[in-house]
Motif scaffolding. Structure first.
Motif, PDB file in Angstrom:
ATOM      1  N   SER A   6       1.002 -59.680 -12.435  1.00  0.00           N
ATOM      2  CA  SER A   6       0.180 -60.493 -13.312  1.00  0.00           C
ATOM      3  C   SER A   6       1.045 -61.180 -14.371  1.00  0.00           C
ATOM      4  CB  SER A   6      -0.878 -59.627 -13.988  1.00  0.00           C
ATOM      5  OG  SER A   6      -0.259 -58.641 -14.766  1.00  0.00           O
ATOM      6  N   LYS A   7       0.603 -62.331 -14.805  1.00  0.00           N
ATOM      7  CA  LYS A   7       1.266 -63.155 -15.826  1.00  0.00           C
ATOM      8  C   LYS A   7       2.600 -63.721 -15.375  1.00  0.00           C
ATOM      9  CE  LYS A   7      -0.890 -60.613 -19.558  1.00  0.00           C
ATOM     10  NZ  LYS A   7      -1.343 -59.392 -18.984  1.00  0.00           N
ATOM     11  N   LYS A   8       2.962 -63.504 -14.123  1.00  0.00           N
ATOM     12  CA  LYS A   8       4.204 -64.078 -13.613  1.00  0.00           C
ATOM     13  C   LYS A   8       3.937 -64.996 -12.422  1.00  0.00           C
ATOM     14  CE  LYS A   8       7.410 -60.533 -15.077  1.00  0.00           C
ATOM     15  NZ  LYS A   8       6.606 -59.731 -15.939  1.00  0.00           N
ATOM     16  N   LYS A   9       2.669 -65.080 -11.996  1.00  0.00           N
ATOM     17  CA  LYS A   9       2.255 -65.916 -10.865  1.00  0.00           C
ATOM     18  C   LYS A   9       3.077 -65.609  -9.612  1.00  0.00           C
ATOM     19  CE  LYS A   9       0.555 -69.555 -13.782  1.00  0.00           C
ATOM     20  NZ  LYS A   9       0.635 -70.920 -14.202  1.00  0.00           N
ATOM     21  N   LYS A  10       3.273 -64.333  -9.378  1.00  0.00           N
ATOM     22  CA  LYS A  10       4.037 -63.907  -8.228  1.00  0.00           C
ATOM     23  C   LYS A  10       3.147 -63.030  -7.355  1.00  0.00           C
ATOM     24  CE  LYS A  10       8.300 -61.565  -7.021  1.00  0.00           C
ATOM     25  NZ  LYS A  10       9.436 -60.802  -7.527  1.00  0.00           N
ATOM     26  N   ARG A  11       2.956 -63.456  -6.100  1.00  0.00           N
ATOM     27  CA  ARG A  11       2.132 -62.725  -5.158  1.00  0.00           C
ATOM     28  C   ARG A  11       2.872 -62.622  -3.832  1.00  0.00           C
ATOM     29  NH1 ARG A  11      -1.071 -66.013  -8.098  1.00  0.00           N
ATOM     30  NH2 ARG A  11      -2.893 -65.069  -9.065  1.00  0.00           N
ATOM     31  N   ARG A  12       2.664 -61.485  -3.173  1.00  0.00           N
ATOM     32  CA  ARG A  12       3.290 -61.308  -1.872  1.00  0.00           C
ATOM     33  C   ARG A  12       2.349 -60.499  -0.988  1.00  0.00           C
ATOM     34  NH1 ARG A  12       9.017 -58.405  -1.153  1.00  0.00           N
ATOM     35  NH2 ARG A  12       7.892 -56.678  -0.239  1.00  0.00           N
ATOM     36  N   LYS A  13       2.086 -60.994   0.199  1.00  0.00           N
ATOM     37  CA  LYS A  13       1.183 -60.322   1.122  1.00  0.00           C
ATOM     38  C   LYS A  13       1.933 -60.060   2.425  1.00  0.00           C
ATOM     39  CE  LYS A  13      -3.343 -60.722   3.218  1.00  0.00           C
ATOM     40  NZ  LYS A  13      -4.527 -61.550   3.374  1.00  0.00           N
ATOM     41  N   LEU A  14       1.988 -58.805   2.808  1.00  0.00           N
ATOM     42  CA  LEU A  14       2.631 -58.394   4.054  1.00  0.00           C
ATOM     43  C   LEU A  14       1.643 -57.564   4.856  1.00  0.00           C
ATOM     44  CD1 LEU A  14       6.099 -57.197   2.745  1.00  0.00           C
ATOM     45  CD2 LEU A  14       5.642 -59.263   4.019  1.00  0.00           C
ATOM     46  N   GLY A  15       1.891 -57.472   6.139  1.00  0.00           N
ATOM     47  CA  GLY A  15       1.062 -56.633   6.982  1.00  0.00           C
ATOM     48  C   GLY A  15       1.812 -56.256   8.243  1.00  0.00           C
ATOM     49  N   TYR A  16       1.449 -55.125   8.806  1.00  0.00           N
ATOM     50  CA  TYR A  16       2.063 -54.714  10.056  1.00  0.00           C
ATOM     51  C   TYR A  16       1.119 -53.758  10.770  1.00  0.00           C
ATOM     52  CZ  TYR A  16       3.284 -50.117   8.230  1.00  0.00           C
ATOM     53  OH  TYR A  16       3.232 -48.843   7.716  1.00  0.00           O
ATOM     54  N   ARG A  17       1.435 -53.527  12.043  1.00  0.00           N
ATOM     55  CA  ARG A  17       0.694 -52.567  12.843  1.00  0.00           C
ATOM     56  C   ARG A  17       1.689 -51.571  13.410  1.00  0.00           C
ATOM     57  NH1 ARG A  17      -3.494 -55.550  16.649  1.00  0.00           N
ATOM     58  NH2 ARG A  17      -4.271 -53.436  16.780  1.00  0.00           N
ATOM     59  N   GLN A  18       1.384 -50.299  13.281  1.00  0.00           N
ATOM     60  CA  GLN A  18       2.276 -49.240  13.738  1.00  0.00           C
ATOM     61  C   GLN A  18       2.239 -49.147  15.259  1.00  0.00           C
ATOM     62  OE1 GLN A  18       4.070 -47.064  11.563  1.00  0.00           O
ATOM     63  NE2 GLN A  18       5.097 -46.533  13.446  1.00  0.00           N
ATOM     64  N   ASP A  19       3.420 -49.012  15.882  1.00  0.00           N
ATOM     65  CA  ASP A  19       3.485 -48.770  17.319  1.00  0.00           C
ATOM     66  C   ASP A  19       3.081 -47.328  17.602  1.00  0.00           C
ATOM     67  OD1 ASP A  19       4.398 -51.315  17.885  1.00  0.00           O
ATOM     68  OD2 ASP A  19       6.489 -50.743  17.644  1.00  0.00           O
ATOM     69  N   LEU A  20       2.129 -47.154  18.494  1.00  0.00           N
ATOM     70  CA  LEU A  20       1.636 -45.833  18.849  1.00  0.00           C
ATOM     71  C   LEU A  20       1.746 -45.617  20.349  1.00  0.00           C
ATOM     72  CD1 LEU A  20      -1.656 -45.709  16.753  1.00  0.00           C
ATOM     73  CD2 LEU A  20       0.533 -44.690  16.172  1.00  0.00           C
ATOM     74  N   VAL A  21       1.719 -44.369  20.754  1.00  0.00           N
ATOM     75  CA  VAL A  21       1.683 -44.000  22.160  1.00  0.00           C
ATOM     76  C   VAL A  21       0.507 -43.054  22.337  1.00  0.00           C
ATOM     77  CG1 VAL A  21       2.876 -42.824  24.023  1.00  0.00           C
ATOM     78  CG2 VAL A  21       4.157 -44.245  22.454  1.00  0.00           C
ATOM     79  N   ARG A  22      -0.375 -43.367  23.275  1.00  0.00           N
ATOM     80  CA  ARG A  22      -1.514 -42.495  23.561  1.00  0.00           C
ATOM     81  C   ARG A  22      -1.137 -41.601  24.740  1.00  0.00           C
ATOM     82  NH1 ARG A  22      -7.592 -44.343  23.336  1.00  0.00           N
ATOM     83  NH2 ARG A  22      -7.037 -44.014  21.177  1.00  0.00           N
ATOM     84  N   PHE A  23      -1.260 -40.299  24.537  1.00  0.00           N
ATOM     85  CA  PHE A  23      -0.961 -39.372  25.618  1.00  0.00           C
ATOM     86  C   PHE A  23      -2.075 -38.343  25.731  1.00  0.00           C
ATOM     87  CE2 PHE A  23       0.476 -36.821  22.140  1.00  0.00           C
ATOM     88  CZ  PHE A  23       0.459 -35.512  22.571  1.00  0.00           C
ATOM     89  N   VAL A  24      -2.202 -37.777  26.925  1.00  0.00           N
ATOM     90  CA  VAL A  24      -3.221 -36.773  27.192  1.00  0.00           C
ATOM     91  C   VAL A  24      -2.509 -35.460  27.483  1.00  0.00           C
ATOM     92  CG1 VAL A  24      -3.392 -37.304  29.667  1.00  0.00           C
ATOM     93  CG2 VAL A  24      -5.306 -36.241  28.515  1.00  0.00           C
ATOM     94  N   VAL A  25      -3.065 -34.369  26.975  1.00  0.00           N
ATOM     95  CA  VAL A  25      -2.498 -33.039  27.189  1.00  0.00           C
ATOM     96  C   VAL A  25      -3.109 -32.469  28.461  1.00  0.00           C
ATOM     97  CG1 VAL A  25      -2.292 -30.718  26.256  1.00  0.00           C
ATOM     98  CG2 VAL A  25      -2.146 -32.685  24.740  1.00  0.00           C
ATOM     99  N   ASP A  26      -2.253 -32.145  29.435  1.00  0.00           N
ATOM    100  CA  ASP A  26      -2.738 -31.581  30.688  1.00  0.00           C
ATOM    101  C   ASP A  26      -2.878 -30.066  30.616  1.00  0.00           C
ATOM    102  OD1 ASP A  26      -2.940 -34.054  31.934  1.00  0.00           O
ATOM    103  OD2 ASP A  26      -0.855 -34.021  32.568  1.00  0.00           O
TER     104      ASP A  26
END
Length: 116
Positions: free
Chosen positions: A87-107
């Protein structure tokens, strides 16, 4: 919930049961090109196994305990948005990401060579 195990994978601990699927961030021993569907995996970092009323606790891991499973598919997690504003510095930054996941099933969960 008579049989379950607590495993250490992806720098987190999961309570797993046979026949259910889970999303984990990564498997430390597998590279991304090996993570194809129906790849069989064995997890030896088992912290605890509960079978009916018996509890086997490891220090740090249970000896001769294996959680067998297979990879269903790689996926992405929910989108995470990071918004920084000064605030009061007119500085904004927007980032975003999606985490890499692995779906596995327990046999199955094995202890001393026997399937529980």
């Amino acid at each position: 919930m008579s049989t379950y195990a607590i495993i250490d994978t992806g720098s987190e601990q999961l309570q797993v049961e046979p026949g259910r699927f889970y999303d984990v961030r990564y498997f430390a021993s597998l590279k991304s090109e090996i993570l194809a569907p129906n790849t069989k995996i064995l997890i030896y970092r088992v912290l605890l196994i509960r079978h009916e009323s018996a509890i086997n606790l490891g220090h740090p891991w249970v000896k001769d305990a294996i959680v067998r499973g297979r990879i269903l598919h790689p996926s992405f997690g929910d989108r995470i948005t990071i918004y920084k504003k000064h605030s009061k510095k007119k500085k904004r930054r927007k980032l975003g990401y999606r985490q890499d996941l692995v779906r596995f099933v327990v046999d199955s969960i094995c202890l001393n060579g026997k399937e529980l």
